[in-house]
Motif scaffolding. Structure first.
Motif, mmCIF file in Angstrom:
data_model
loop_
_atom_site.group_PDB
_atom_site.id
_atom_site.type_symbol
_atom_site.label_atom_id
_atom_site.label_comp_id
_atom_site.label_asym_id
_atom_site.label_seq_id
_atom_site.Cartn_x
_atom_site.Cartn_y
_atom_site.Cartn_z
ATOM 1 N N TYR A 1 0.801 -1.226 0.000
ATOM 2 C CA TYR A 1 0.000 0.000 0.000
ATOM 3 C C TYR A 1 0.831 1.272 0.000
ATOM 4 O O TYR A 1 0.400 2.281 -0.533
ATOM 5 C CB TYR A 1 -0.977 0.000 1.177
ATOM 6 C CG TYR A 1 -2.006 -1.089 1.032
ATOM 7 C CD1 TYR A 1 -3.047 -0.944 0.121
ATOM 8 C CD2 TYR A 1 -1.919 -2.261 1.755
ATOM 9 C CE1 TYR A 1 -3.992 -1.941 -0.043
ATOM 10 C CE2 TYR A 1 -2.853 -3.269 1.598
ATOM 11 C CZ TYR A 1 -3.893 -3.099 0.692
ATOM 12 O OH TYR A 1 -4.813 -4.102 0.525
ATOM 13 N N TYR A 2 1.982 1.265 0.618
ATOM 14 C CA TYR A 2 2.844 2.444 0.532
ATOM 15 C C TYR A 2 3.773 2.337 -0.664
ATOM 16 O O TYR A 2 3.894 3.254 -1.463
ATOM 17 C CB TYR A 2 3.672 2.643 1.818
ATOM 18 C CG TYR A 2 4.640 3.782 1.643
ATOM 19 C CD1 TYR A 2 4.180 5.100 1.644
ATOM 20 C CD2 TYR A 2 5.985 3.560 1.413
ATOM 21 C CE1 TYR A 2 5.050 6.145 1.428
ATOM 22 C CE2 TYR A 2 6.855 4.605 1.202
ATOM 23 C CZ TYR A 2 6.379 5.891 1.209
ATOM 24 O OH TYR A 2 7.243 6.924 0.979
ATOM 25 N N GLY A 3 4.417 1.190 -0.806
ATOM 26 C CA GLY A 3 5.339 0.990 -1.918
ATOM 27 C C GLY A 3 4.635 0.829 -3.252
ATOM 28 O O GLY A 3 5.250 0.947 -4.296
ATOM 29 N N ASN A 4 3.323 0.544 -3.203
ATOM 30 C CA ASN A 4 2.525 0.395 -4.416
ATOM 31 C C ASN A 4 3.096 -0.706 -5.311
ATOM 32 O O ASN A 4 3.119 -0.581 -6.524
ATOM 33 C CB ASN A 4 2.435 1.730 -5.161
ATOM 34 C CG ASN A 4 1.153 1.856 -5.932
ATOM 35 O OD1 ASN A 4 0.171 1.193 -5.629
ATOM 36 N ND2 ASN A 4 1.163 2.702 -6.940
ATOM 37 N N LEU A 5 3.571 -1.793 -4.682
ATOM 38 C CA LEU A 5 4.198 -2.882 -5.417
ATOM 39 C C LEU A 5 3.207 -3.991 -5.705
ATOM 40 O O LEU A 5 2.237 -4.185 -4.970
ATOM 41 C CB LEU A 5 5.359 -3.467 -4.605
ATOM 42 C CG LEU A 5 6.478 -2.519 -4.206
ATOM 43 C CD1 LEU A 5 7.545 -3.273 -3.430
ATOM 44 C CD2 LEU A 5 7.079 -1.846 -5.414
ATOM 45 N N SER A 6 3.476 -4.726 -6.766
ATOM 46 C CA SER A 6 2.671 -5.896 -7.101
ATOM 47 C C SER A 6 3.046 -7.038 -6.164
ATOM 48 O O SER A 6 4.078 -6.989 -5.481
ATOM 49 C CB SER A 6 2.928 -6.303 -8.550
ATOM 50 O OG SER A 6 4.249 -6.820 -8.675
ATOM 51 N N GLU A 7 2.234 -8.099 -6.181
ATOM 52 C CA GLU A 7 2.545 -9.269 -5.361
ATOM 53 C C GLU A 7 3.894 -9.854 -5.754
ATOM 54 O O GLU A 7 4.669 -10.275 -4.899
ATOM 55 C CB GLU A 7 1.443 -10.317 -5.485
ATOM 56 C CG GLU A 7 0.167 -9.909 -4.772
ATOM 57 C CD GLU A 7 -0.984 -10.871 -5.005
ATOM 58 O OE1 GLU A 7 -0.839 -11.828 -5.789
ATOM 59 O OE2 GLU A 7 -2.039 -10.651 -4.391
ATOM 60 N N ALA A 8 4.192 -9.868 -7.053
ATOM 61 C CA ALA A 8 5.475 -10.406 -7.520
ATOM 62 C C ALA A 8 6.641 -9.565 -7.004
ATOM 63 O O ALA A 8 7.674 -10.105 -6.574
ATOM 64 C CB ALA A 8 5.504 -10.461 -9.046
ATOM 65 N N GLU A 9 6.496 -8.236 -7.032
ATOM 66 C CA GLU A 9 7.561 -7.354 -6.538
ATOM 67 C C GLU A 9 7.749 -7.513 -5.030
ATOM 68 O O GLU A 9 8.876 -7.496 -4.530
ATOM 69 C CB GLU A 9 7.249 -5.894 -6.883
ATOM 70 C CG GLU A 9 7.328 -5.598 -8.364
ATOM 71 C CD GLU A 9 6.786 -4.215 -8.712
ATOM 72 O OE1 GLU A 9 7.412 -3.535 -9.550
ATOM 73 O OE2 GLU A 9 5.727 -3.817 -8.166
ATOM 74 N N ILE A 10 6.640 -7.678 -4.306
ATOM 75 C CA ILE A 10 6.726 -7.879 -2.856
ATOM 76 C C ILE A 10 7.418 -9.209 -2.568
ATOM 77 O O ILE A 10 8.280 -9.292 -1.690
ATOM 78 C CB ILE A 10 5.332 -7.831 -2.202
ATOM 79 C CG1 ILE A 10 4.714 -6.432 -2.356
ATOM 80 C CG2 ILE A 10 5.414 -8.223 -0.722
ATOM 81 C CD1 ILE A 10 3.244 -6.361 -1.991
ATOM 82 N N ALA A 11 7.042 -10.245 -3.323
ATOM 83 C CA ALA A 11 7.658 -11.558 -3.143
ATOM 84 C C ALA A 11 9.165 -11.477 -3.358
ATOM 85 O O ALA A 11 9.948 -12.037 -2.591
ATOM 86 C CB ALA A 11 7.027 -12.574 -4.105
ATOM 87 N N GLU A 12 9.575 -10.740 -4.379
ATOM 88 C CA GLU A 12 11.006 -10.587 -4.657
ATOM 89 C C GLU A 12 11.705 -9.825 -3.532
ATOM 90 O O GLU A 12 12.782 -10.214 -3.084
ATOM 91 C CB GLU A 12 11.201 -9.845 -5.979
ATOM 92 C CG GLU A 12 12.652 -9.650 -6.352
ATOM 93 C CD GLU A 12 12.815 -8.845 -7.633
ATOM 94 O OE1 GLU A 12 13.851 -8.173 -7.753
ATOM 95 O OE2 GLU A 12 11.923 -8.871 -8.492
ATOM 96 N N ALA A 13 11.084 -8.753 -3.052
ATOM 97 C CA ALA A 13 11.712 -7.920 -2.020
ATOM 98 C C ALA A 13 11.808 -8.635 -0.676
ATOM 99 O O ALA A 13 12.747 -8.403 0.079
ATOM 100 C CB ALA A 13 10.952 -6.607 -1.853
#
Length: 189
Positions: free
Chosen positions: A152-164
């Protein structure tokens, strides 16, 4: 606040949207060309991300500085500027985790203190509803807090969150769902 999960999700989205606007954070449409460009474009966004994860501005700035130092050391090994932003995001998440582990260890040897580490300026800019969301967020387990902040803050996709965060997309999705439920319980008190 209402008791439904859609309501809490809207509230979390609204709170982090407000924080993104306050920070002037947005997705870059132009690829950064140099480390200096990336620093200028991403530093404050990475600091806010770290603040939301470690809840302390000086620690957050240290985490981000270490992430940029690591990026500088590995600059020649990156495939492109987009990889640099992903590298920074992952470094900030990992650095925040390390910071929290060190704090936990330190608390075991020192009496805990109840100081509120958030800056007065950042909380003064938020409404009572937003403050309730940020306060409840600090009560969530680390992984749940990371997923919500990145989503919600980073506005990342699930894939980007998984990577991070180093977890699967399915884990991101289920963690986000559980985090929203837990956040609602904390807010409803």
């Amino acid at each position: 606040m209402g008791g439904d999960s859609e309501g809490i999700e809207r509230s979390v989205e609204k709170t982090f949207g407000t924080l993104r606007k306050l920070d002037g954070a947005h997705r870059e449409t132009q690829q950064p060309l140099s480390l200096e460009d990336i620093y200028k474009q991403q530093r404050m966004r990475m600091v806010r991300l770290a603040i939301l994860l470690v809840d302390d501005i000086s620690s957050a700035e240290d985490v981000v500085q270490e992430a940029f130092t690591g990026l500088y050391r590995n600059w020649a090994n990156l495939r492109d500027a987009n990889a640099a932003v992903g590298y920074l995001r992952t470094a900030v998440v990992n650095g925040s985790r390390s910071m929290l582990r060190r704090r936990k260890t330190a608390r075991e040897y020192q009496p805990p203190h109840q100081a509120n580490a958030r800056s007065a300026e950042s909380l003064a800019m938020l409404t009572a509803e937003h403050q309730a969301v940020v306060d409840a967020l600090s009560k969530l387990p680390r992984r749940q807090r990371e997923v919500l902040v990145l989503r919600y803050y980073g506005n990342l996709s699930e894939a980007e969150i998984a990577e991070a965060t180093g977890v699967s997309k399915g884990t991101v999705k289920s963690t986000a769902s559980r985090a929203l439920e837990a956040l609602q319980k904390h807010i409803d008190g």
